[in-house]
Design an enzyme around this catalytic site. Structure first.
Site, PDB file in Angstrom:
ATOM      1  N   ARG A  36      -1.656 -71.236 -12.262  1.00 58.81           N
ATOM      2  CA  ARG A  36      -1.340 -69.855 -12.328  1.00 58.81           C
ATOM      3  C   ARG A  36      -0.841 -69.820 -13.831  1.00 58.81           C
ATOM      4  O   ARG A  36      -0.573 -68.909 -14.214  1.00 58.81           O
ATOM      5  CB  ARG A  36      -0.016 -70.276 -11.080  1.00 58.81           C
ATOM      6  CG  ARG A  36       1.324 -69.074 -11.264  1.00 58.81           C
ATOM      7  CD  ARG A  36       2.287 -68.480  -9.937  1.00 58.81           C
ATOM      8  NE  ARG A  36       2.729 -68.141 -10.024  1.00 58.81           N
ATOM      9  CZ  ARG A  36       3.969 -68.179 -10.207  1.00 58.81           C
ATOM     10  NH1 ARG A  36       4.366 -68.891 -10.396  1.00 58.81           N
ATOM     11  NH2 ARG A  36       4.275 -66.286 -10.285  1.00 58.81           N
ATOM     12  N   HIS A  40      -1.239 -66.533 -15.603  1.00 65.89           N
ATOM     13  CA  HIS A  40      -0.315 -65.415 -16.348  1.00 65.89           C
ATOM     14  C   HIS A  40      -1.002 -65.347 -17.760  1.00 65.89           C
ATOM     15  O   HIS A  40      -0.253 -64.092 -18.165  1.00 65.89           O
ATOM     16  CB  HIS A  40       0.627 -66.137 -15.184  1.00 65.89           C
ATOM     17  CG  HIS A  40       1.047 -66.031 -14.211  1.00 65.89           C
ATOM     18  ND1 HIS A  40       2.157 -65.530 -13.564  1.00 65.89           N
ATOM     19  CD2 HIS A  40       0.012 -65.599 -13.377  1.00 65.89           C
ATOM     20  CE1 HIS A  40       2.061 -65.229 -11.964  1.00 65.89           C
ATOM     21  NE2 HIS A  40       0.971 -65.221 -11.877  1.00 65.89           N
ATOM     22  N   HIS A 197      -5.504 -68.675  -4.343  1.00 63.54           N
ATOM     23  CA  HIS A 197      -4.091 -69.141  -4.103  1.00 63.54           C
ATOM     24  C   HIS A 197      -4.920 -70.316  -2.506  1.00 63.54           C
ATOM     25  O   HIS A 197      -3.958 -70.638  -1.809  1.00 63.54           O
ATOM     26  CB  HIS A 197      -4.080 -67.689  -2.919  1.00 63.54           C
ATOM     27  CG  HIS A 197      -3.557 -67.137  -4.049  1.00 63.54           C
ATOM     28  ND1 HIS A 197      -2.883 -65.613  -3.944  1.00 63.54           N
ATOM     29  CD2 HIS A 197      -2.952 -67.073  -5.208  1.00 63.54           C
ATOM     30  CE1 HIS A 197      -2.079 -65.470  -5.017  1.00 63.54           C
ATOM     31  NE2 HIS A 197      -2.814 -66.191  -5.250  1.00 63.54           N
ATOM     32  N   THR A 198      -5.868 -71.154  -2.657  1.00 63.26           N
ATOM     33  CA  THR A 198      -6.140 -72.071  -1.922  1.00 63.26           C
ATOM     34  C   THR A 198      -4.862 -72.893  -2.638  1.00 63.26           C
ATOM     35  O   THR A 198      -5.446 -74.276  -1.474  1.00 63.26           O
ATOM     36  CB  THR A 198      -8.296 -72.462  -2.012  1.00 63.26           C
ATOM     37  OG1 THR A 198      -8.073 -73.814  -1.213  1.00 63.26           O
ATOM     38  CG2 THR A 198      -8.425 -73.086  -3.497  1.00 63.26           C
ATOM     39  N   TRP A 213      -1.005 -70.431   1.582  1.00 63.18           N
ATOM     40  CA  TRP A 213      -1.725 -69.810   2.009  1.00 63.18           C
ATOM     41  C   TRP A 213      -2.626 -70.764   3.062  1.00 63.18           C
ATOM     42  O   TRP A 213      -3.199 -70.086   3.749  1.00 63.18           O
ATOM     43  CB  TRP A 213      -3.260 -69.733   0.863  1.00 63.18           C
ATOM     44  CG  TRP A 213      -2.122 -68.070   0.080  1.00 63.18           C
ATOM     45  CD1 TRP A 213      -1.998 -66.936   0.601  1.00 63.18           C
ATOM     46  CD2 TRP A 213      -0.917 -68.600  -1.568  1.00 63.18           C
ATOM     47  NE1 TRP A 213      -1.363 -65.915  -0.621  1.00 63.18           N
ATOM     48  CE2 TRP A 213      -0.874 -67.131  -1.151  1.00 63.18           C
ATOM     49  CE3 TRP A 213      -0.751 -69.394  -1.898  1.00 63.18           C
ATOM     50  CZ2 TRP A 213      -0.260 -67.247  -2.295  1.00 63.18           C
ATOM     51  CZ3 TRP A 213       0.356 -69.329  -2.460  1.00 63.18           C
ATOM     52  CH2 TRP A 213       0.370 -67.999  -3.072  1.00 63.18           C
ATOM     53  N   THR A 214      -2.894 -72.041   2.515  1.00 60.06           N
ATOM     54  CA  THR A 214      -3.794 -73.388   3.401  1.00 60.06           C
ATOM     55  C   THR A 214      -2.979 -74.282   3.864  1.00 60.06           C
ATOM     56  O   THR A 214      -1.926 -74.397   3.478  1.00 60.06           O
ATOM     57  CB  THR A 214      -4.929 -73.504   2.428  1.00 60.06           C
ATOM     58  OG1 THR A 214      -4.268 -74.882   1.784  1.00 60.06           O
ATOM     59  CG2 THR A 214      -5.398 -72.330   1.741  1.00 60.06           C
ATOM     60  N   ASP A 221     -10.665 -75.356  -1.551  1.00 59.52           N
ATOM     61  CA  ASP A 221     -11.616 -75.143  -1.517  1.00 59.52           C
ATOM     62  C   ASP A 221     -11.823 -73.511  -0.156  1.00 59.52           C
ATOM     63  O   ASP A 221     -11.014 -72.940  -1.366  1.00 59.52           O
ATOM     64  CB  ASP A 221     -11.726 -76.446   0.010  1.00 59.52           C
ATOM     65  CG  ASP A 221     -10.719 -76.016   0.512  1.00 59.52           C
ATOM     66  OD1 ASP A 221      -9.589 -75.053   0.797  1.00 59.52           O
ATOM     67  OD2 ASP A 221     -10.197 -77.321   1.692  1.00 59.52           O
ATOM     68  N   ASP A 242      -2.917 -60.535  -0.303  1.00 57.74           N
ATOM     69  CA  ASP A 242      -4.506 -60.851  -0.254  1.00 57.74           C
ATOM     70  C   ASP A 242      -4.950 -60.025   0.859  1.00 57.74           C
ATOM     71  O   ASP A 242      -5.769 -59.916   1.196  1.00 57.74           O
ATOM     72  CB  ASP A 242      -2.794 -62.407   0.917  1.00 57.74           C
ATOM     73  CG  ASP A 242      -3.106 -62.975  -0.998  1.00 57.74           C
ATOM     74  OD1 ASP A 242      -3.518 -63.144  -1.260  1.00 57.74           O
ATOM     75  OD2 ASP A 242      -1.359 -63.209  -0.484  1.00 57.74           O
TER      76      ASP A 242
HETATM   77  C1  HEM Z   1       1.284 -67.713  -6.297  1.00 54.21           C
HETATM   78  C2  HEM Z   1       0.319 -63.219  -6.533  1.00 54.21           C
HETATM   79  C3  HEM Z   1      -3.850 -63.793  -7.829  1.00 54.21           C
HETATM   80  C4  HEM Z   1      -3.386 -68.502  -8.821  1.00 54.21           C
HETATM   81  C5  HEM Z   1       1.950 -66.366  -6.572  1.00 54.21           C
HETATM   82  C6  HEM Z   1       2.837 -66.269  -6.164  1.00 54.21           C
HETATM   83  C7  HEM Z   1       3.062 -64.847  -5.828  1.00 54.21           C
HETATM   84  C8  HEM Z   1       1.149 -64.581  -5.852  1.00 54.21           C
HETATM   85  C9  HEM Z   1       3.750 -63.763  -5.475  1.00 54.21           C
HETATM   86  C10 HEM Z   1       4.164 -67.389  -5.436  1.00 54.21           C
HETATM   87  C11 HEM Z   1       5.237 -67.114  -6.850  1.00 54.21           C
HETATM   88  C12 HEM Z   1       5.778 -68.395  -6.106  1.00 54.21           C
HETATM   89  O1  HEM Z   1       6.903 -67.625  -5.408  1.00 54.21           O
HETATM   90  O2  HEM Z   1       6.143 -69.434  -7.001  1.00 54.21           O
HETATM   91  C13 HEM Z   1      -0.379 -63.446  -6.504  1.00 54.21           C
HETATM   92  C14 HEM Z   1      -1.210 -62.013  -6.641  1.00 54.21           C
HETATM   93  C15 HEM Z   1      -1.884 -61.754  -6.736  1.00 54.21           C
HETATM   94  C16 HEM Z   1      -2.416 -62.957  -7.835  1.00 54.21           C
HETATM   95  C17 HEM Z   1      -0.319 -60.349  -6.851  1.00 54.21           C
HETATM   96  C18 HEM Z   1      -3.088 -60.778  -7.265  1.00 54.21           C
HETATM   97  C19 HEM Z   1      -4.204 -60.724  -6.811  1.00 54.21           C
HETATM   98  C20 HEM Z   1      -4.107 -65.000  -8.606  1.00 54.21           C
HETATM   99  C21 HEM Z   1      -4.975 -65.408  -8.915  1.00 54.21           C
HETATM  100  C22 HEM Z   1      -4.692 -66.905  -9.501  1.00 54.21           C
HETATM  101  C23 HEM Z   1      -3.994 -67.050  -8.631  1.00 54.21           C
HETATM  102  C24 HEM Z   1      -5.927 -65.311  -9.768  1.00 54.21           C
HETATM  103  C25 HEM Z   1      -5.206 -68.017  -9.833  1.00 54.21           C
HETATM  104  C26 HEM Z   1      -7.104 -67.961 -10.338  1.00 54.21           C
HETATM  105  C27 HEM Z   1      -1.628 -68.918  -7.564  1.00 54.21           C
HETATM  106  C28 HEM Z   1      -1.797 -69.621  -7.391  1.00 54.21           C
HETATM  107  C29 HEM Z   1       0.113 -70.175  -7.598  1.00 54.21           C
HETATM  108  C30 HEM Z   1      -0.057 -68.599  -7.029  1.00 54.21           C
HETATM  109  C31 HEM Z   1      -2.145 -71.389  -8.322  1.00 54.21           C
HETATM  110  C32 HEM Z   1       0.950 -71.117  -6.630  1.00 54.21           C
HETATM  111  C33 HEM Z   1       1.679 -71.891  -7.685  1.00 54.21           C
HETATM  112  C34 HEM Z   1       2.607 -72.799  -6.925  1.00 54.21           C
HETATM  113  O3  HEM Z   1       2.162 -73.670  -5.998  1.00 54.21           O
HETATM  114  O4  HEM Z   1       3.714 -73.474  -7.768  1.00 54.21           O
HETATM  115  N1  HEM Z   1       0.871 -65.651  -6.699  1.00 54.21           N
HETATM  116  N2  HEM Z   1      -1.396 -63.981  -7.202  1.00 54.21           N
HETATM  117  N3  HEM Z   1      -2.957 -65.862  -8.348  1.00 54.21           N
HETATM  118  N4  HEM Z   1      -1.078 -67.773  -7.641  1.00 54.21           N
HETATM  119 FE1  HEM Z   1      -0.871 -65.698  -7.604  1.00 54.21          FE
END
Ligand code: HEM
Length: 284
Positions: A36, A40, A197-198, A213-214, A221, A242
């Protein structure tokens, strides 16, 4: 135009940092937050002004304070481990939370930066993202070093907002397209990258959303797409952004493909992740 050239010593340091990161991510179980963080830093890119992008600027307090970056500062030393236990419903000592609140994902990477001072933050953050995907079972992503650090942070609002952009048809894909097209990425790349989000989960105190998400949030995966097609499942999260992947005719065929063909997902994800990690770094 070609990639910036780095010398042989720098390449050796990258190899060592890769090993450091594998150990750190495995030991701290923090692949999701590292992915993440990398996304970002890169996802602020604006192709028309050639500003933002993977330049390490996310370490600036000003940028870390952006709403979308909530939790990247307050990430932890036991990150995935705690989240995973929480997901499984195990109890854990309050002391772990105290440790958690005192250590940031960037602080974790500072350990590696201190050992490998030559490496730029920009390269380190992107390398951490690549390693996070690999060590959790995802595809190998080609990594080319040579990014420069910037102290200039973009204005808030360039990253996607999971709650925003729902139009009259209750579809939020226009928002996703606005944001990702600004970076210069395509519909296929939007869907493939959403598969990130896997890994991991949402935290109510960070984004207001809750849950993974999973069922195996520390495994990279294609289950994000399998779960997305199944619809609502108790205990699993679906953001409005999503669900938008299901509603938009330009997105849905890729969701269906990736749900049934993990090799296709891995191939497209690796290519899209590489593009994301190189925005503004190589000619688009
Ligand atoms: C977590 C939004 C795209 C990787 C999150 C969270 C939100 C979010 C709301 C939860 C944050 C939290 O409460 O800790 C979005 C939106 C996207 C997007 C609106 C638009 C498509 C992506 C992309 C990636 C990604 C492109 C990586 C290629 C992650 C990961 C987490 C996460 C790995 C988990 C972080 C953790 O477990 O602490 N995202 N995201 N996201 N996002 Fe996204």
């Amino acid at each position: 135009m070609a990639f910036p050239v780095v010398d042989a010593d720098y390449l050796k340091e990258i190899d060592k940092a890769r090993r450091d990161l594998r150990a750190l991510i495995a030991y701290k179980n923090c692949a999701p937050i590292m992915l993440r963080l990398a996304w970002h830093d890169a996802g602020t890119y604006d192709k028309s002004t050639k500003t933002g992008g993977p330049n390490g600027s996310i370490r600036n307090d000003e940028e870390l304070a952006h709403g979308a970056n909530s939790g990247l500062k307050i990430a932890l030393s036991f990150c995935g481990q705690v989240s995973f236990r929480r997901f499984l419903g195990f109890s854990f000592p309050v002391a772990l939370w105290i440790v958690e609140l005192n250590v940031s994902s960037i602080a974790l990477l500072e350990e590696v930066k201190a050992k490998r001072p030559k490496i730029t933050y920009a390269d380190l953050f992107q390398l951490a993202g690549v390693v996070a995907v690999e060590v959790t079972g995802g595809p190998t992503i080609d990594f080319v070093p040579g990014r420069k650090d910037s102290k200039v942070s973009p204005k808030e609002g360039r990253l996607p907002d999971a709650k925003q952009g729902i139009n009259a048809f209750k579809v939020s894909s226009p928002h996703l397209k606005d944001v990702f097209y600004r970076m210069g990425l395509s519909d296929k790349e939007i869907v493939a990258l959403s598969g990130g989000h896997t890994l991991g989960r949402a935290h109510p105190e960070r984004s207001g959303f809750d849950g993974p998400w999973t069922k195996e949030p520390l495994k990279f995966d294609n289950s994000y797409f399998v779960e997305l097609l199944k619809g609502e499942t108790e205990g699993l999260l679906k953001l409005p952004t999503d669900n938008a992947l299901l509603d938009d005719p330009a997105f849905r065929p890729f969701v269906e493909l990736y749900a049934k063909d993990e090799d296709a997902f891995f191939k497209d994800y690796a290519a899209a992740h590489k593009r994301l990690s190189e925005l503004g770094f190589t000619p688009a």
